[in-house]
Design an enzyme around this catalytic site. Sequence first.
Site, PDB file in Angstrom:
ATOM      1  N   ARG A 102      12.905  -5.928 -16.548  1.00  0.00           N
ATOM      2  CA  ARG A 102      12.735  -6.217 -15.108  1.00  0.00           C
ATOM      3  C   ARG A 102      14.017  -6.879 -14.644  1.00  0.00           C
ATOM      4  O   ARG A 102      14.328  -8.009 -15.054  1.00  0.00           O
ATOM      5  CB  ARG A 102      11.532  -7.124 -14.869  1.00  0.00           C
ATOM      6  CG  ARG A 102      11.481  -7.629 -13.438  1.00  0.00           C
ATOM      7  CD  ARG A 102      10.162  -8.195 -13.020  1.00  0.00           C
ATOM      8  NE  ARG A 102       9.173  -7.153 -12.823  1.00  0.00           N
ATOM      9  CZ  ARG A 102       8.080  -7.282 -12.073  1.00  0.00           C
ATOM     10  NH1 ARG A 102       7.838  -8.425 -11.442  1.00  0.00           N
ATOM     11  NH2 ARG A 102       7.219  -6.296 -11.946  1.00  0.00           N
ATOM     12  N   HIS A 129      10.221   1.186  -9.305  1.00  0.00           N
ATOM     13  CA  HIS A 129       9.139   0.496 -10.017  1.00  0.00           C
ATOM     14  C   HIS A 129       8.199   1.578 -10.555  1.00  0.00           C
ATOM     15  O   HIS A 129       7.059   1.715 -10.115  1.00  0.00           O
ATOM     16  CB  HIS A 129       8.425  -0.472  -9.070  1.00  0.00           C
ATOM     17  CG  HIS A 129       7.579  -1.500  -9.755  1.00  0.00           C
ATOM     18  ND1 HIS A 129       7.461  -1.584 -11.131  1.00  0.00           N
ATOM     19  CD2 HIS A 129       6.791  -2.493  -9.259  1.00  0.00           C
ATOM     20  CE1 HIS A 129       6.651  -2.598 -11.437  1.00  0.00           C
ATOM     21  NE2 HIS A 129       6.230  -3.146 -10.322  1.00  0.00           N
ATOM     22  N   GLN A 132       4.574   0.839 -11.769  1.00  0.00           N
ATOM     23  CA  GLN A 132       3.647   0.634 -10.661  1.00  0.00           C
ATOM     24  C   GLN A 132       3.135   1.993 -10.160  1.00  0.00           C
ATOM     25  O   GLN A 132       1.932   2.181  -9.938  1.00  0.00           O
ATOM     26  CB  GLN A 132       4.363  -0.121  -9.524  1.00  0.00           C
ATOM     27  CG  GLN A 132       3.481  -0.422  -8.344  1.00  0.00           C
ATOM     28  CD  GLN A 132       2.395  -1.439  -8.664  1.00  0.00           C
ATOM     29  OE1 GLN A 132       2.691  -2.484  -9.223  1.00  0.00           O
ATOM     30  NE2 GLN A 132       1.168  -1.144  -8.320  1.00  0.00           N
ATOM     31  N   ASP A 222       3.452  -3.061   0.834  1.00  0.00           N
ATOM     32  CA  ASP A 222       4.066  -3.998  -0.115  1.00  0.00           C
ATOM     33  C   ASP A 222       4.737  -5.076   0.736  1.00  0.00           C
ATOM     34  O   ASP A 222       4.899  -4.915   1.958  1.00  0.00           O
ATOM     35  CB  ASP A 222       5.090  -3.241  -0.990  1.00  0.00           C
ATOM     36  CG  ASP A 222       5.777  -4.126  -2.022  1.00  0.00           C
ATOM     37  OD1 ASP A 222       5.271  -5.236  -2.305  1.00  0.00           O
ATOM     38  OD2 ASP A 222       6.842  -3.706  -2.547  1.00  0.00           O
ATOM     39  N   CYS A 262       0.657  -3.108  -4.146  1.00  0.00           N
ATOM     40  CA  CYS A 262       1.043  -3.332  -5.544  1.00  0.00           C
ATOM     41  C   CYS A 262       0.817  -4.773  -5.976  1.00  0.00           C
ATOM     42  O   CYS A 262       0.713  -5.040  -7.170  1.00  0.00           O
ATOM     43  CB  CYS A 262       2.503  -2.942  -5.734  1.00  0.00           C
ATOM     44  SG  CYS A 262       3.613  -3.827  -4.643  1.00  0.00           S
ATOM     45  N   ARG A 290      -2.857  -0.934 -14.181  1.00  0.00           N
ATOM     46  CA  ARG A 290      -1.538  -1.110 -14.798  1.00  0.00           C
ATOM     47  C   ARG A 290      -1.661  -1.165 -16.321  1.00  0.00           C
ATOM     48  O   ARG A 290      -0.828  -0.641 -17.051  1.00  0.00           O
ATOM     49  CB  ARG A 290      -0.876  -2.407 -14.280  1.00  0.00           C
ATOM     50  CG  ARG A 290      -0.621  -2.454 -12.778  1.00  0.00           C
ATOM     51  CD  ARG A 290       0.492  -1.517 -12.374  1.00  0.00           C
ATOM     52  NE  ARG A 290       1.706  -1.780 -13.118  1.00  0.00           N
ATOM     53  CZ  ARG A 290       2.589  -2.734 -12.824  1.00  0.00           C
ATOM     54  NH1 ARG A 290       2.408  -3.482 -11.758  1.00  0.00           N
ATOM     55  NH2 ARG A 290       3.679  -2.907 -13.557  1.00  0.00           N
TER      56      ARG A 290
HETATM   57  N1   CP Z   1       2.964  -5.327  -8.969  1.00  0.00           N
HETATM   58  C1   CP Z   1       3.709  -5.992  -9.873  1.00  0.00           C
HETATM   59  O1   CP Z   1       4.592  -5.442 -10.510  1.00  0.00           O
HETATM   60  O2   CP Z   1       3.357  -7.292 -10.016  1.00  0.00           O
HETATM   61  P1   CP Z   1       4.204  -8.377 -10.820  1.00  0.00           P
HETATM   62  O3   CP Z   1       5.459  -8.618 -10.038  1.00  0.00           O
HETATM   63  O4   CP Z   1       3.313  -9.599 -10.854  1.00  0.00           O
HETATM   64  O5   CP Z   1       4.501  -7.860 -12.189  1.00  0.00           O
HETATM   65  N1  NVA Z   2       8.897  -4.838  -3.792  1.00  0.00           N
HETATM   66  C1  NVA Z   2       8.445  -5.977  -4.548  1.00  0.00           C
HETATM   67  C2  NVA Z   2       7.479  -5.534  -5.594  1.00  0.00           C
HETATM   68  C3  NVA Z   2       6.890  -6.618  -6.437  1.00  0.00           C
HETATM   69  C4  NVA Z   2       5.974  -6.107  -7.496  1.00  0.00           C
HETATM   70  C5  NVA Z   2       9.631  -6.693  -5.164  1.00  0.00           C
HETATM   71  O1  NVA Z   2      10.539  -6.019  -5.653  1.00  0.00           O
HETATM   72  O2  NVA Z   2       9.670  -7.926  -5.131  1.00  0.00           O
END
Ligand code: CP
Ligand code: NVA
Length: 304
Positions: A102, A129, A132, A222, A262, A290
């Site tokens: 991440r 992502h 997701q 989102d 999400c 997930r």
């Molecule tokens: N939706 C999602 O990826 O959540 P987190 O940021 O908590 O992992």
């Molecule tokens: N678009 C958001 C998604 C979080 C799961 C971010 O990148 O922060």
Amino acid sequence: MQHFRTLLDVTPDQLRQLLEEAARLKVGWQRGERPALLARRVLGLVFEKPSLRTRVSFEAAMAQLGGSSIFLSEADGGMGRREPVPDFARVLSQYVDVVALRVFSQKTVEEFAACSSCPVINALSDLDHPCQALGDLMTMQEQFGKVAGRTLVFVGDGNNVARSLALGCGMLGVRFILSAPEGYRFDAAFEKLFHTSCPQGELLQEGDPVRAVAKADVLYTDVWTSMGQEAERQERLQRFANYQVNAQLLARAPAHARVMHCLPARRGEEITADVFEGPQSLVIPQAANRLHAQKSLLCWLVQS
Ligand code: CP
Ligand code: NVA
């Protein structure tokens, strides 16, 4: 080496198979089955940003499948700061069977994967992502059965979640409509990527959210300000003010439409509390998926 850097690392057929296996694993898990499909396998997680769903569903998935995981936060690993990404990747990938990243930049995922001796999963970057999207497509299949021919309207920022989901929808024949203010829409490069990768896919952009949702099977939203964009928050609050998924907007969609997010959500910004908690909302079972989607992904990457 098979990676999952973006959804485009899998073919539409492979995507369908991943989703089928995810559904099978979920049914088995609900029956109490705990097959040790990844016994003694190890997942390395390298996270530059916070996470609840992604981190815990990956760690739980490995534990439930008989494997284990090692989590490295920014402070632990220092990838790219303490040592260059290629050095980090070449060393870490000798210790573990699969790595989930991440990161702030998609370039880090690409750079890591180029040097890695084990499969690499994108667990969120600025551009994508895909994990997701996997869980979301699974949720849509549970809700609608066959998803081809359905319409998903993403109301909000054309961000990482929107991009991956658009590609997934394109691969499975779901029409994707992005309703975003100017400046926050998909750019020409992404539109080109979409049409090249999903020649049969339908990608539309409609600035007016009321018009956009008229034929929606799913309203998706989102946060307006993603991780790493905090300095833009005030401007974004203003620009996205008309793009809230609320009861008025939902009333303009067909009665069977479902709402997805999400998470994490900011109630009162991109979604209202009544819609989040309302009967059309799938957000909590969506988050559950997930776990199952990533189990399927892990098994496929590690066993193939
Ligand atoms: N939706 C999602 O990826 O959540 P987190 O940021 O908590 O992992
Ligand atoms: N678009 C958001 C998604 C979080 C799961 C971010 O990148 O922060």
